[in-house]
Design a protein around this motif. Structure first.
Motif, PDB file in Angstrom:
ATOM      1  N   ILE A  51      71.526   8.054  -9.360  1.00  0.00           N
ATOM      2  CA  ILE A  51      72.663   8.903  -9.053  1.00  0.00           C
ATOM      3  C   ILE A  51      73.854   8.014  -8.732  1.00  0.00           C
ATOM      4  N   PRO A  52      74.977   8.185  -9.434  1.00  0.00           N
ATOM      5  CA  PRO A  52      76.128   7.326  -9.146  1.00  0.00           C
ATOM      6  C   PRO A  52      76.712   7.616  -7.776  1.00  0.00           C
ATOM      7  N   ILE A  53      77.066   6.560  -7.057  1.00  0.00           N
ATOM      8  CA  ILE A  53      77.690   6.670  -5.749  1.00  0.00           C
ATOM      9  C   ILE A  53      79.014   5.925  -5.798  1.00  0.00           C
ATOM     10  N   ARG A  54      80.029   6.439  -5.114  1.00  0.00           N
ATOM     11  CA  ARG A  54      81.331   5.772  -5.098  1.00  0.00           C
ATOM     12  C   ARG A  54      81.170   4.316  -4.685  1.00  0.00           C
ATOM     13  N   GLY A  55      81.876   3.443  -5.381  1.00  0.00           N
ATOM     14  CA  GLY A  55      81.772   2.026  -5.104  1.00  0.00           C
ATOM     15  C   GLY A  55      80.853   1.339  -6.088  1.00  0.00           C
ATOM     16  N   GLY A  56      80.301   2.134  -7.021  1.00  0.00           N
ATOM     17  CA  GLY A  56      79.496   1.561  -8.077  1.00  0.00           C
ATOM     18  C   GLY A  56      78.011   1.451  -7.773  1.00  0.00           C
ATOM     19  N   ARG A  57      77.578   1.823  -6.566  1.00  0.00           N
ATOM     20  CA  ARG A  57      76.167   1.707  -6.230  1.00  0.00           C
ATOM     21  C   ARG A  57      75.400   2.938  -6.713  1.00  0.00           C
ATOM     22  N   THR A  58      74.103   2.811  -6.800  1.00  0.00           N
ATOM     23  CA  THR A  58      73.244   3.945  -7.094  1.00  0.00           C
ATOM     24  C   THR A  58      72.227   4.042  -5.979  1.00  0.00           C
ATOM     25  N   VAL A  59      71.467   5.154  -5.973  1.00  0.00           N
ATOM     26  CA  VAL A  59      70.493   5.360  -4.910  1.00  0.00           C
ATOM     27  C   VAL A  59      69.542   4.178  -4.788  1.00  0.00           C
ATOM     28  N   MET A  60      69.038   3.700  -5.915  1.00  0.00           N
ATOM     29  CA  MET A  60      68.054   2.630  -5.865  1.00  0.00           C
ATOM     30  C   MET A  60      68.664   1.280  -5.491  1.00  0.00           C
ATOM     31  N   GLU A  61      69.978   1.158  -5.524  1.00  0.00           N
ATOM     32  CA  GLU A  61      70.615  -0.084  -5.119  1.00  0.00           C
ATOM     33  C   GLU A  61      70.827  -0.147  -3.614  1.00  0.00           C
ATOM     34  N   LEU A  62      70.634   0.981  -2.924  1.00  0.00           N
ATOM     35  CA  LEU A  62      70.687   0.963  -1.472  1.00  0.00           C
ATOM     36  C   LEU A  62      69.469   0.209  -0.948  1.00  0.00           C
ATOM     37  N   LYS A  63      69.610  -0.376   0.218  1.00  0.00           N
ATOM     38  CA  LYS A  63      68.532  -1.204   0.767  1.00  0.00           C
ATOM     39  C   LYS A  63      67.655  -0.387   1.709  1.00  0.00           C
ATOM     40  N   PHE A  64      66.512   0.044   1.216  1.00  0.00           N
ATOM     41  CA  PHE A  64      65.543   0.752   2.034  1.00  0.00           C
ATOM     42  C   PHE A  64      64.654  -0.278   2.725  1.00  0.00           C
ATOM     43  N   ASP A  65      64.105   0.077   3.891  1.00  0.00           N
ATOM     44  CA  ASP A  65      63.264  -0.870   4.616  1.00  0.00           C
ATOM     45  C   ASP A  65      61.868  -0.956   3.991  1.00  0.00           C
ATOM     46  N   GLU A  66      60.980  -1.687   4.653  1.00  0.00           N
ATOM     47  CA  GLU A  66      59.643  -1.905   4.086  1.00  0.00           C
ATOM     48  C   GLU A  66      58.835  -0.621   3.965  1.00  0.00           C
ATOM     49  N   LYS A  67      59.260   0.422   4.695  1.00  0.00           N
ATOM     50  CA  LYS A  67      58.585   1.720   4.603  1.00  0.00           C
ATOM     51  C   LYS A  67      59.297   2.664   3.641  1.00  0.00           C
ATOM     52  N   GLY A  68      60.319   2.142   2.973  1.00  0.00           N
ATOM     53  CA  GLY A  68      61.056   2.956   2.012  1.00  0.00           C
ATOM     54  C   GLY A  68      62.068   3.880   2.652  1.00  0.00           C
ATOM     55  N   LEU A  69      62.498   3.553   3.866  1.00  0.00           N
ATOM     56  CA  LEU A  69      63.420   4.408   4.606  1.00  0.00           C
ATOM     57  C   LEU A  69      64.767   3.732   4.814  1.00  0.00           C
ATOM     58  N   ILE A  70      65.778   4.566   5.041  1.00  0.00           N
ATOM     59  CA  ILE A  70      67.119   4.074   5.346  1.00  0.00           C
ATOM     60  C   ILE A  70      67.716   4.991   6.411  1.00  0.00           C
ATOM     61  N   PRO A  71      68.332   4.432   7.479  1.00  0.00           N
ATOM     62  CA  PRO A  71      68.881   5.277   8.547  1.00  0.00           C
ATOM     63  C   PRO A  71      70.108   6.057   8.090  1.00  0.00           C
ATOM     64  N   ALA A  72      70.208   7.278   8.594  1.00  0.00           N
ATOM     65  CA  ALA A  72      71.350   8.147   8.296  1.00  0.00           C
ATOM     66  C   ALA A  72      72.009   8.553   9.608  1.00  0.00           C
ATOM     67  N   ILE A  73      73.246   8.140   9.797  1.00  0.00           N
ATOM     68  CA  ILE A  73      74.005   8.493  10.999  1.00  0.00           C
ATOM     69  C   ILE A  73      74.805   9.749  10.671  1.00  0.00           C
ATOM     70  N   VAL A  74      74.428  10.862  11.279  1.00  0.00           N
ATOM     71  CA  VAL A  74      75.035  12.156  10.962  1.00  0.00           C
ATOM     72  C   VAL A  74      76.188  12.433  11.919  1.00  0.00           C
ATOM     73  N   GLN A  75      77.335  12.797  11.339  1.00  0.00           N
ATOM     74  CA  GLN A  75      78.560  12.985  12.119  1.00  0.00           C
ATOM     75  C   GLN A  75      79.191  14.333  11.785  1.00  0.00           C
ATOM     76  N   ASP A  76      79.717  15.006  12.807  1.00  0.00           N
ATOM     77  CA  ASP A  76      80.394  16.283  12.608  1.00  0.00           C
ATOM     78  C   ASP A  76      81.697  16.063  11.838  1.00  0.00           C
ATOM     79  N   HIS A  77      81.875  16.796  10.763  1.00  0.00           N
ATOM     80  CA  HIS A  77      83.050  16.626   9.906  1.00  0.00           C
ATOM     81  C   HIS A  77      84.342  16.948  10.637  1.00  0.00           C
TER      82      HIS A  77
END
Length: 296
Positions: A77-103
């Motif tokens: 999936i294309p992401i702004r900045g040229g990255r894709t989902v699989m180019e994100l750095k997931f940890d050894e368990k395949g997870l990535i932290p998400a900081i959720v913020q009120d819009h």
């Protein structure tokens, strides 16, 4: 040997089809009952899958739909900045932290985790979908509580190993019922003051709901709408005078007075900060002819 895997049966809604193909190794799906019982139309399903940015090839045979989804496309999936989902750095368990913020308030609501699958589901469904580390399963925020978080934007940090997720929430973010999971204060600077429009609005509303003796804000509410409107008018005049004098400090001071009294009027009229923000967001789209006319 390359043997294709076909998943068959168990679909009860269109989201089930999309979720199926987020599991790596699934080559095709087979469904019949959901169409026989007219719980879902084939055209509706195809439209849903295509609308969610997945390439879907479908073949119809009577009331049975044979379909496939290219899994690799999901994880690119294309992401702004040229990255894709699989180019994100997931940890050894395949997870990535998400900081959720009120819009609207920009308040940090929670810290949760996603894997590639739930990130793709989040983008597809437009709501936060996490991976529960305790239950080891997909966790759709608000599925049982109703406190759904609709996604406005997702951004990756500079190292691509964490994400910020801005949301519009339908209820408290915390399981305790608190608006945010971050409510246990550890340190507050005695010098640097915390301020937000929402915080000031809440303070003013508190003076209305719970009158405080000697409070100017409570006094305004007790005097009623006519007094509040008069003060807004007076402060508008003060801003004009200060602006005409080109005195920056005085103009800032008078604008602050005006802003405060406008918030008092908003509380009195039942208008929220979010209401005003939504209206300004509508006007932000200036490439539409109607919006251009309104912005002039």
């Amino acid at each position: 040997m390359n043997i294709p895997i076909i998943a068959s049966g168990g679909a009860g809604k269109k989201e089930d089809f999309l979720e199926l193909f987020l599991h790596k190794g699934i080559d095709a799906g087979l469904a019949a009952g959901i169409f026989h019982q007219k719980l879902l139309g084939i055209r509706e399903l195809k439209k849903y899958l295509n609308a969610n940015a997945w390439r879907c090839g479908c073949k119809k045979h009577k009331n049975t739909l044979h379909f496939y989804l290219e899994y690799d496309k999901i994880h690119n999936i294309p992401i702004r900045g040229g990255r894709t989902v699989m180019e994100l750095k997931f940890d050894e368990k395949g997870l990535i932290p998400a900081i959720v913020q009120d819009h609207y308030t920009k308040q940090v609501l929670t810290l949760a985790y996603m894997n590639a699958e739930t990130l793709a589901l989040t983008i597809a469904e437009g709501r936060t979908v996490f991976w529960s580390r305790s239950r080891q399963e997909i966790w759709r925020k608000g599925e049982t509580s109703g406190n759904v978080q609709r996604v406005v934007s997702i951004t990756a940090d500079c190292d691509a190993d964490a994400r910020g997720v801005e949301v519009v929430k339908d209820g408290p973010a915390c399981h305790t019922g608190a608006e945010s999971c971050f409510f246990n204060e550890i340190y507050v600077s005695p010098e640097l003051k915390q301020f937000s429009w929402q915080g000031l609005y809440n303070l003013i509303k508190g003076r209305k709901d719970t009158p405080t003796e000697g409070s100017y804000t409570t006094y305004l509410f007790e005097k009623g709408k006519e007094k509040i409107l008069k003060k807004v008018g007076e402060e508008c005049t003060e801003v004009i005078i200060a602006g005409e004098k080109e005195d920056k400090a005085e103009t800032v001071y008078e604008i602050s007075d005006l802003a405060y009294h406008v918030l008092v009027l908003m509380v009195s009229a039942g208008i929220t900060v979010e209401d005003v923000t939504r209206e300004l967001e509508k006007r932000h789209v200036i490439d539409h002819k109607v919006k251009q006319e309104r912005m002039q």
